[in-house]
Scaffold this active site. Structure first.
Site, PDB file in Angstrom:
ATOM      1  N   CYS A   1       0.808  -1.232   0.000  1.00 42.09           N
ATOM      2  CA  CYS A   1       0.000   0.000   0.000  1.00 42.09           C
ATOM      3  C   CYS A   1       0.832   1.268   0.000  1.00 42.09           C
ATOM      4  CB  CYS A   1      -0.935   0.023   1.203  1.00 42.09           C
ATOM      5  SG  CYS A   1      -2.286  -1.126   1.029  1.00 42.09           S
TER       6      CYS A   1
HETATM    7  N1  COA Z   1     -20.876  -8.628   7.378  1.00 44.90           N
HETATM    8  C1  COA Z   1     -21.418  -8.684   8.606  1.00 44.90           C
HETATM    9  N2  COA Z   1     -20.704  -8.900   9.727  1.00 44.90           N
HETATM   10  C2  COA Z   1     -19.386  -9.091   9.590  1.00 44.90           C
HETATM   11  C3  COA Z   1     -18.753  -9.061   8.342  1.00 44.90           C
HETATM   12  C4  COA Z   1     -19.545  -8.818   7.196  1.00 44.90           C
HETATM   13  N3  COA Z   1     -19.029  -8.774   5.968  1.00 44.90           N
HETATM   14  N4  COA Z   1     -17.433  -9.264   8.505  1.00 44.90           N
HETATM   15  C5  COA Z   1     -17.232  -9.433   9.835  1.00 44.90           C
HETATM   16  N5  COA Z   1     -18.416  -9.342  10.488  1.00 44.90           N
HETATM   17  C6  COA Z   1     -18.647  -9.490  11.930  1.00 44.90           C
HETATM   18  C7  COA Z   1     -17.627 -10.417  12.562  1.00 44.90           C
HETATM   19  O1  COA Z   1     -18.068 -11.753  12.468  1.00 44.90           O
HETATM   20  C8  COA Z   1     -17.597  -9.924  13.994  1.00 44.90           C
HETATM   21  O2  COA Z   1     -18.704 -10.456  14.689  1.00 44.90           O
HETATM   22  P1  COA Z   1     -18.569 -10.878  16.241  1.00 44.90           P
HETATM   23  O3  COA Z   1     -18.224  -9.612  16.960  1.00 44.90           O
HETATM   24  O4  COA Z   1     -19.915 -11.420  16.530  1.00 44.90           O
HETATM   25  O5  COA Z   1     -17.454 -11.884  16.266  1.00 44.90           O
HETATM   26  C9  COA Z   1     -17.830  -8.423  13.845  1.00 44.90           C
HETATM   27  O6  COA Z   1     -18.454  -8.219  12.570  1.00 44.90           O
HETATM   28  C10 COA Z   1     -16.558  -7.606  13.925  1.00 44.90           C
HETATM   29  O7  COA Z   1     -15.589  -8.160  13.003  1.00 44.90           O
HETATM   30  P2  COA Z   1     -14.147  -7.559  12.842  1.00 44.90           P
HETATM   31  O8  COA Z   1     -13.419  -8.346  11.818  1.00 44.90           O
HETATM   32  O9  COA Z   1     -13.503  -7.436  14.197  1.00 44.90           O
HETATM   33  O10 COA Z   1     -14.494  -6.138  12.228  1.00 44.90           O
HETATM   34  P3  COA Z   1     -13.751  -4.762  12.380  1.00 44.90           P
HETATM   35  O11 COA Z   1     -14.627  -3.828  13.122  1.00 44.90           O
HETATM   36  O12 COA Z   1     -12.334  -4.899  12.837  1.00 44.90           O
HETATM   37  O13 COA Z   1     -13.715  -4.252  10.867  1.00 44.90           O
HETATM   38  C11 COA Z   1     -12.104  -4.097   9.071  1.00 44.90           C
HETATM   39  C12 COA Z   1     -13.035  -4.997   9.885  1.00 44.90           C
HETATM   40  C13 COA Z   1     -11.298  -4.954   8.133  1.00 44.90           C
HETATM   41  C14 COA Z   1     -12.973  -3.127   8.271  1.00 44.90           C
HETATM   42  C15 COA Z   1     -11.189  -3.287  10.010  1.00 44.90           C
HETATM   43  O14 COA Z   1     -10.561  -4.152  10.935  1.00 44.90           O
HETATM   44  C16 COA Z   1     -10.087  -2.536   9.287  1.00 44.90           C
HETATM   45  O15 COA Z   1     -10.351  -1.713   8.439  1.00 44.90           O
HETATM   46  N6  COA Z   1      -8.828  -2.753   9.669  1.00 44.90           N
HETATM   47  C17 COA Z   1      -7.671  -2.095   9.108  1.00 44.90           C
HETATM   48  C18 COA Z   1      -7.536  -2.535   7.702  1.00 44.90           C
HETATM   49  C19 COA Z   1      -6.346  -1.972   6.988  1.00 44.90           C
HETATM   50  O16 COA Z   1      -5.994  -0.834   7.057  1.00 44.90           O
HETATM   51  N7  COA Z   1      -5.723  -2.822   6.251  1.00 44.90           N
HETATM   52  C20 COA Z   1      -4.711  -2.459   5.385  1.00 44.90           C
HETATM   53  C21 COA Z   1      -4.999  -3.172   4.131  1.00 44.90           C
HETATM   54  S1  COA Z   1      -3.997  -2.592   2.870  1.00 44.90           S
END
Ligand code: COA
Length: 372
Positions: free
Chosen positions: A156
């Protein structure tokens, strides 16, 4: 030593767009198919059923509302869930070169320059379509640029690391004019069947033209300073590489696509980036009140809100820290350049701003610019 300035930027945006609702319908149909195929195991408790995704979750967790892609049909086919980008003949331009050239031509046209004026092309991206010959060299030829070209990959942060590389060569005098091109076909490294990340990425290409700054008359951005940093982490990883592919091609291996521990990335990258920017500003003698705009990496709205507040010491005013991720999703290295390209022309001479990218590696790159 010479000075360098950004004189043009260009963005190639694919024509196909996928809304969150369309994406979720396809994912849920895939999950239902998978659950039906594995009903016996699920009933026996040896496999977990796949849950449905939700548009509300996607917007709340990331701020993403839609994404552009090169091939919509393959991605939304519940029996496929992957873009259909058939291999091209060696004689034909590759996908990355084609979209990179489009972005580059827009950057050249904005600056009123010809490709022949360019003597360095860097193709900087998270994934390369092939090992060699370099995509950069193919782009150089398709454009009709001179000098030399090469590829580099800092995930990235590829765009900002590419800008630092080009700026350093311009400062040293080895080149006069460089194109840093970021063709990011993220749809082909995303596992669209993984509910935790299927909504994250989109496709795009960006280009930044950087030139020696000797009495430039057209509007430009002087590059005041650049800074790059890396720190190893396995929390964003893709194991696809030439040593593994041939041997394991029959296996359906999840680690051959983008993988992340999103929560950890969130927690670890925020302090890293905030400190990096603070140190870079202090070293350059720039204070928060000097900055008119922040063009941040476009992965997550909450992350950007946090960084904006940390850097400026207050909640950014509307327009001070523009996001484009609601429209483009995460486009890897191209995100901060799309934001810069679309939200910089209104700045006045003397206004300063900061471009910053961050991601796998971990890597973080920042570029401090001043409107000239
Ligand atoms: N639809 C509905 N629910 C979902 C889901 C989806 N597509 N994906 C995950 N969930 C649920 C999970 O099962 C979890 O449920 P639980 O609490 O009952 O276990 C809950 O939502 C939270 O999941 P989580 O993975 O912890 O979500 P989050 O709030 O961390 O958001 C991201 C996920 C990826 C958006 C976030 O972590 C993020 O943006 N991180 C940084 C990413 C980044 O900068 N990466 C660099 C890449 S280049």
């Amino acid at each position: 030593m010479y000075h360098a300035a950004i004189t043009g930027t260009g963005v190639f945006t694919p024509s196909a767009v996928i809304s969150n609702d369309e994406l979720v319908v396809a994912f849920n149909a895939y999950a239902d198919l998978w659950n039906a195929e594995n009903a016996q195991h699920i009933a026996a408790g040896t496999m977990a059923a796949k849950d449905h995704s939700s548009s509300d979750f996607i917007v709340a967790a990331s701020g993403i509302e839609q994404r552009y892609v090169l091939d919509k049909e393959g991605i939304l086919d519940p029996a496929r869930m992957f873009p259909s980008l058939p291999a091209r003949a060696d004689e034909d331009p590759g996908y990355m070169a084609e979209i990179g050239v489009d972005a580059a031509q827009k950057a050249l046209s904005q600056a009123g320059r010809k490709a022949a004026d360019v003597d360095l092309v860097i193709c900087a991206a998270s994934n390369m379509e092939r090992a060699y010959p370099a995509i950069g060299v193919e782009i150089q030829q398709l454009l009709g640029a001179g000098g030399f070209a090469f590829d580099m990959n800092v995930a990235c942060s590829s765009a900002t690391f590419g800008i630092q590389t080009a700026v350093d060569m311009i400062r040293a005098g080895s080149v006069r004019s460089a194109l840093v091109i970021n063709p990011e076909i993220c749809s082909a490294h995303l596992e669209w069947r993984d509910r935790d990340c299927h909504f994250i990425f989109g496709d795009v290409a960006t280009a930044t033209l950087i030139e020696r700054d000797d009495a430039l008359d057209a509007p430009h951005f002087k590059v005041l300073s650049t800074r790059c940093a890396t720190q190893f982490s396995n929390n964003i990883r893709n194991n696809n590489g030439y040593l593994r592919r041939t041997h394991d091609q029959m296996e359906d291996r999840r680690d051959m696509q983008f993988m992340q521990n999103g929560r950890k990335v969130f927690k670890e990258v925020l302090p890293l980036v905030s400190k990096h920017i603070a140190d870079h500003m202090a070293a350059t003698g720039i204070s928060a009140t000097d900055l008119r705009r922040l063009w941040l990496h476009q992965a997550n709205k909450t992350m950007n809100d946090y960084i904006g507040k940390k850097v400026l010491g207050r909640t950014p005013e509307a327009g001070e820290q523009p996001n484009i991720l609601q429209d483009y999703a995460n486009t890897s290295s191209a995100g901060s350049i799309i934001a810069f390209s679309q939200h910089s022309s209104d700045l006045s001479a003397g206004d300063k701003g900061l471009i910053c990218s961050f991601g796998a590696g971990y890597s973080v790159g920042s570029v401090i610019v001043e409107r000239g």
